[in-house]
Enzyme design. Structure first.
Site, PDB file in Angstrom:
ATOM      1  N   PRO A 243      85.803 -25.533  57.564  1.00  0.00           N
ATOM      2  CA  PRO A 243      86.690 -25.525  58.375  1.00  0.00           C
ATOM      3  C   PRO A 243      87.213 -24.092  58.404  1.00  0.00           C
ATOM      4  O   PRO A 243      88.327 -24.101  59.246  1.00  0.00           O
ATOM      5  CB  PRO A 243      87.492 -26.443  57.969  1.00  0.00           C
ATOM      6  CG  PRO A 243      87.700 -26.597  56.467  1.00  0.00           C
ATOM      7  CD  PRO A 243      86.231 -26.456  56.187  1.00  0.00           C
ATOM      8  N   GLU A 244      86.954 -23.067  57.846  1.00  0.00           N
ATOM      9  CA  GLU A 244      87.650 -21.865  57.701  1.00  0.00           C
ATOM     10  C   GLU A 244      87.604 -21.207  59.040  1.00  0.00           C
ATOM     11  O   GLU A 244      88.948 -20.795  59.316  1.00  0.00           O
ATOM     12  CB  GLU A 244      86.780 -20.859  56.677  1.00  0.00           C
ATOM     13  CG  GLU A 244      86.893 -21.366  55.216  1.00  0.00           C
ATOM     14  CD  GLU A 244      85.891 -22.355  54.889  1.00  0.00           C
ATOM     15  OE1 GLU A 244      85.558 -22.580  53.623  1.00  0.00           O
ATOM     16  OE2 GLU A 244      85.169 -22.893  55.669  1.00  0.00           O
TER      17      GLU A 244
END
Length: 257
Positions: free
Chosen positions: A146-147
């Site tokens: 999810p960065e």
């Protein structure tokens, strides 16, 4: 957050198999810089007798990623993202290089690494699973990166291994959408080698480890090196590597080395 000196990492050695366990079930095995220091130390202490490394997490998740305190906007939080962002560029990159070393050693020469993944593998947890050569998922396992949605990038060696496994276009989609990849899709795309019911995870990993230990040690290590180099070598370079490795094996079998 109260850091533990061992970074919530424990190890156990049985013959040629080293098991590395994230031991922080109450926080879903969330990782901190102390975790990475401990993992890096494990890699630096490897000896030639280790042939297989198994990485796992206790409890209901493999690893839910970074400890939440690291997302604090206060640059005074030791090891936090804000502190890292406040450092001079070279110092920040050097620190991240040290964090990456905690993951990259899982592809050490002669060692096959296996991630036993249950529940969530998110962010740093996903990249720890990706750092291994092989992955066994439970049927409820989900992997997420999810960065980008948090304004960050995957920086713990995850991008290179993800592209190796699933190809460029799917890697782009997984990274930029941040969506969860379930166990069935992971097997289909090559992210996971197999998916099993949760109750069968230990047995499946044990069976895989036993199979990996079956071949001759030197032949297995030469073969592993060839498969790893094939990802980046051109055909001519890889053909040459195969020739050289086979001659080494033949000479060893003939008792000339």
């Amino acid at each position: 957050m109260s850091e533990r000196a061992d970074g919530w990492v424990r190890t156990a050695r049985e013959g040629a198999v080293l098991t590395v366990t994230l031991d922080r079930a109450d926080q879903l095995n969330a990782q901190t810089p102390a975790t990475w220091a401990a993992l890096r130390a494990v890699g630096e202490s490897l000896d030639d007798g280790v042939r297989v490394v198994v990485v796992r997490g206790v409890g209901r998740a493999f690893s839910a990623g970074l400890d939440r305190t690291l997302f604090s906007a206060d640059p005074g939080v030791p090891g936090g993202l804000a502190e890292l962002g406040s450092l001079p560029t070279e110092a920040a990159q050097e620190r991240i290089r040290g964090y990456q070393a905690a993951f990259r050693w899982l592809r050490s020469p002669g060692v096959v690494s296996v991630a036993a993944v249950q529940g969530h593998a998110i962010g740093a947890g996903a990249q720890l699973a990706l750092a291994c050569d092989l992955r066994v998922f439970t049927e409820d396992a989900q992997l997420r990166l999810p960065e980008a949605g948090l304004g960050l990038v995957p920086d713990l060696t995850g991008t290179s291994t993800l592209v190796e496994l699933v190809g460029y276009s799917r890697a782009v989609e997984i990274c930029l959408t941040g969506r969860a990849v379930g166990a069935a899709e992971a097997v289909t795309t090559g992210l996971a080698n197999l998916a099993v019911p949760t109750a069968e995870l230990d047995g499946a990993v044990a069976d895989l480890v036993a199979a990996l230990l079956g071949p001759d040690t030197d032949a297995a290590r030469e073969t592993l090196a060839l498969v790893r180099s094939a990802v980046r070598n051109g055909p001519d370079e890889q053909d040459a590597a195969e020739r050289a490795a086979q001659v080494r094996r033949l000479r060893r079998l003939a008792g000339r080395d």
